[in-house]
Design a protein around this motif. Structure first.
Motif, PDB file in Angstrom:
ATOM      1  N   LEU A   1       0.960  15.128 -15.920  1.00 24.04           N
ATOM      2  CA  LEU A   1       2.275  14.868 -15.334  1.00 24.04           C
ATOM      3  C   LEU A   1       2.187  14.741 -13.820  1.00 24.04           C
ATOM      4  O   LEU A   1       2.741  13.807 -13.220  1.00 24.04           O
ATOM      5  N   GLU A   2       1.479  15.662 -13.196  1.00 22.79           N
ATOM      6  CA  GLU A   2       1.335  15.641 -11.739  1.00 22.79           C
ATOM      7  C   GLU A   2       0.674  14.354 -11.267  1.00 22.79           C
ATOM      8  O   GLU A   2       1.141  13.698 -10.328  1.00 22.79           O
ATOM      9  N   GLU A   3      -0.416  13.997 -11.920  1.00 21.54           N
ATOM     10  CA  GLU A   3      -1.166  12.810 -11.499  1.00 21.54           C
ATOM     11  C   GLU A   3      -0.426  11.520 -11.830  1.00 21.54           C
ATOM     12  O   GLU A   3      -0.492  10.549 -11.068  1.00 21.54           O
ATOM     13  N   ALA A   4       0.297  11.486 -12.947  1.00 25.37           N
ATOM     14  CA  ALA A   4       1.092  10.301 -13.281  1.00 25.37           C
ATOM     15  C   ALA A   4       2.150  10.063 -12.205  1.00 25.37           C
ATOM     16  O   ALA A   4       2.372   8.923 -11.765  1.00 25.37           O
ATOM     17  N   LEU A   5       2.789  11.144 -11.773  1.00 32.91           N
ATOM     18  CA  LEU A   5       3.784  11.016 -10.706  1.00 32.91           C
ATOM     19  C   LEU A   5       3.138  10.613  -9.385  1.00 32.91           C
ATOM     20  O   LEU A   5       3.737   9.852  -8.604  1.00 32.91           O
ATOM     21  N   ASP A   6       1.920  11.075  -9.124  1.00 30.06           N
ATOM     22  CA  ASP A   6       1.201  10.644  -7.918  1.00 30.06           C
ATOM     23  C   ASP A   6       0.924   9.139  -7.966  1.00 30.06           C
ATOM     24  O   ASP A   6       1.068   8.436  -6.960  1.00 30.06           O
TER      25      ASP A   6
ATOM     26  N   LEU B   1       2.551   3.598  -6.103  1.00 27.99           N
ATOM     27  CA  LEU B   1       3.071   2.282  -6.477  1.00 27.99           C
ATOM     28  C   LEU B   1       4.422   2.006  -5.822  1.00 27.99           C
ATOM     29  O   LEU B   1       4.644   0.926  -5.256  1.00 27.99           O
ATOM     30  N   PHE B   2       5.334   2.977  -5.874  1.00 26.97           N
ATOM     31  CA  PHE B   2       6.642   2.790  -5.254  1.00 26.97           C
ATOM     32  C   PHE B   2       6.527   2.654  -3.740  1.00 26.97           C
ATOM     33  O   PHE B   2       7.252   1.860  -3.125  1.00 26.97           O
ATOM     34  N   ASN B   3       5.617   3.409  -3.140  1.00 31.13           N
ATOM     35  CA  ASN B   3       5.412   3.290  -1.697  1.00 31.13           C
ATOM     36  C   ASN B   3       4.954   1.887  -1.319  1.00 31.13           C
ATOM     37  O   ASN B   3       5.425   1.298  -0.347  1.00 31.13           O
ATOM     38  N   ILE B   4       4.031   1.333  -2.098  1.00 29.77           N
ATOM     39  CA  ILE B   4       3.528  -0.014  -1.822  1.00 29.77           C
ATOM     40  C   ILE B   4       4.635  -1.045  -2.039  1.00 29.77           C
ATOM     41  O   ILE B   4       4.811  -1.963  -1.221  1.00 29.77           O
ATOM     42  N   LEU B   5       5.382  -0.906  -3.118  1.00 28.36           N
ATOM     43  CA  LEU B   5       6.502  -1.831  -3.349  1.00 28.36           C
ATOM     44  C   LEU B   5       7.501  -1.775  -2.197  1.00 28.36           C
ATOM     45  O   LEU B   5       8.030  -2.807  -1.772  1.00 28.36           O
ATOM     46  N   ASN B   6       7.742  -0.587  -1.695  1.00 35.06           N
ATOM     47  CA  ASN B   6       8.668  -0.435  -0.570  1.00 35.06           C
ATOM     48  C   ASN B   6       8.119  -1.102   0.691  1.00 35.06           C
ATOM     49  O   ASN B   6       8.872  -1.711   1.457  1.00 35.06           O
ATOM     50  N   ARG B   7       6.814  -1.005   0.908  1.00 34.85           N
ATOM     51  CA  ARG B   7       6.188  -1.652   2.074  1.00 34.85           C
ATOM     52  C   ARG B   7       6.506  -3.148   2.070  1.00 34.85           C
ATOM     53  O   ARG B   7       6.748  -3.750   3.110  1.00 34.85           O
TER      54      ARG B   7
ATOM     55  N   VAL C   1      10.668   7.776  -1.810  1.00 36.47           N
ATOM     56  CA  VAL C   1       9.733   6.800  -1.252  1.00 36.47           C
ATOM     57  C   VAL C   1       9.319   7.326   0.118  1.00 36.47           C
ATOM     58  O   VAL C   1      10.164   7.715   0.925  1.00 36.47           O
ATOM     59  N   LEU C   2       8.023   7.344   0.355  1.00 38.21           N
ATOM     60  CA  LEU C   2       7.488   7.917   1.588  1.00 38.21           C
ATOM     61  C   LEU C   2       7.287   6.843   2.664  1.00 38.21           C
ATOM     62  O   LEU C   2       7.085   5.663   2.353  1.00 38.21           O
ATOM     63  N   ASP C   3       7.310   7.255   3.904  1.00 37.80           N
ATOM     64  CA  ASP C   3       7.003   6.368   5.020  1.00 37.80           C
ATOM     65  C   ASP C   3       5.485   6.284   5.127  1.00 37.80           C
ATOM     66  O   ASP C   3       4.825   7.241   5.523  1.00 37.80           O
ATOM     67  N   ILE C   4       4.942   5.146   4.754  1.00 39.75           N
ATOM     68  CA  ILE C   4       3.485   4.961   4.782  1.00 39.75           C
ATOM     69  C   ILE C   4       3.069   3.992   5.886  1.00 39.75           C
ATOM     70  O   ILE C   4       1.969   3.440   5.847  1.00 39.75           O
ATOM     71  N   SER C   5       3.926   3.801   6.862  1.00 38.23           N
ATOM     72  CA  SER C   5       3.671   2.799   7.901  1.00 38.23           C
ATOM     73  C   SER C   5       2.394   3.064   8.702  1.00 38.23           C
ATOM     74  O   SER C   5       1.824   2.133   9.267  1.00 38.23           O
ATOM     75  N   LYS C   6       1.946   4.307   8.748  1.00 36.27           N
ATOM     76  CA  LYS C   6       0.716   4.585   9.511  1.00 36.27           C
ATOM     77  C   LYS C   6      -0.554   4.304   8.699  1.00 36.27           C
ATOM     78  O   LYS C   6      -1.663   4.429   9.222  1.00 36.27           O
ATOM     79  N   TYR C   7      -0.393   3.921   7.433  1.00 32.23           N
ATOM     80  CA  TYR C   7      -1.536   3.604   6.572  1.00 32.23           C
ATOM     81  C   TYR C   7      -1.591   2.104   6.315  1.00 32.23           C
ATOM     82  O   TYR C   7      -0.564   1.448   6.183  1.00 32.23           O
TER      83      TYR C   7
END
Length: 87
Positions: free
Chosen positions: A40-45, A50-56, A5-11
């Motif tokens: 596969l690449e795009e599905a993971l993107d 989605l996971f980043n938003i859920l984490n937010r 999960v990435l830190d997306i706080s600046k977005y």
């Protein structure tokens, strides 16, 4: 396998929603081109955004319960399980 999960706080949420739309479009193109590697690449993107938003919204801790409810919903609608996947 653990998913990052990435830190997306600046977005902003709107920027993340636009990113989701962009990634979904790229996934659709990969399908149309029958490009399995890119699918596969795009599905993971898509999953990443989605996971980043859920984490937010601090919802990642509820994924197991949500998946249980989702499976119940699918069963109630008559869907048959093909298999489980683990990432």
């Amino acid at each position: 396998m653990k998913y990052p999960v990435l830190d997306i706080s600046k977005y902003t949420t709107l920027e993340e929603m636009n990113k989701l739309q962009e990634e979904v479009q790229e996934f659709k193109v990969a399908i149309l081109l029958d490009d399995e590697d890119n699918m596969l690449e795009e599905a993971l993107d898509v999953m990443q955004v989605l996971f980043n938003i859920l984490n937010r919204y601090e919802l990642t801790d509820y994924l197991e319960e949500a998946l249980y409810l989702h499976k119940k919903k699918l069963a109630s609608r008559g869907w048959k399980l093909d298999k489980y996947i683990e990432i």
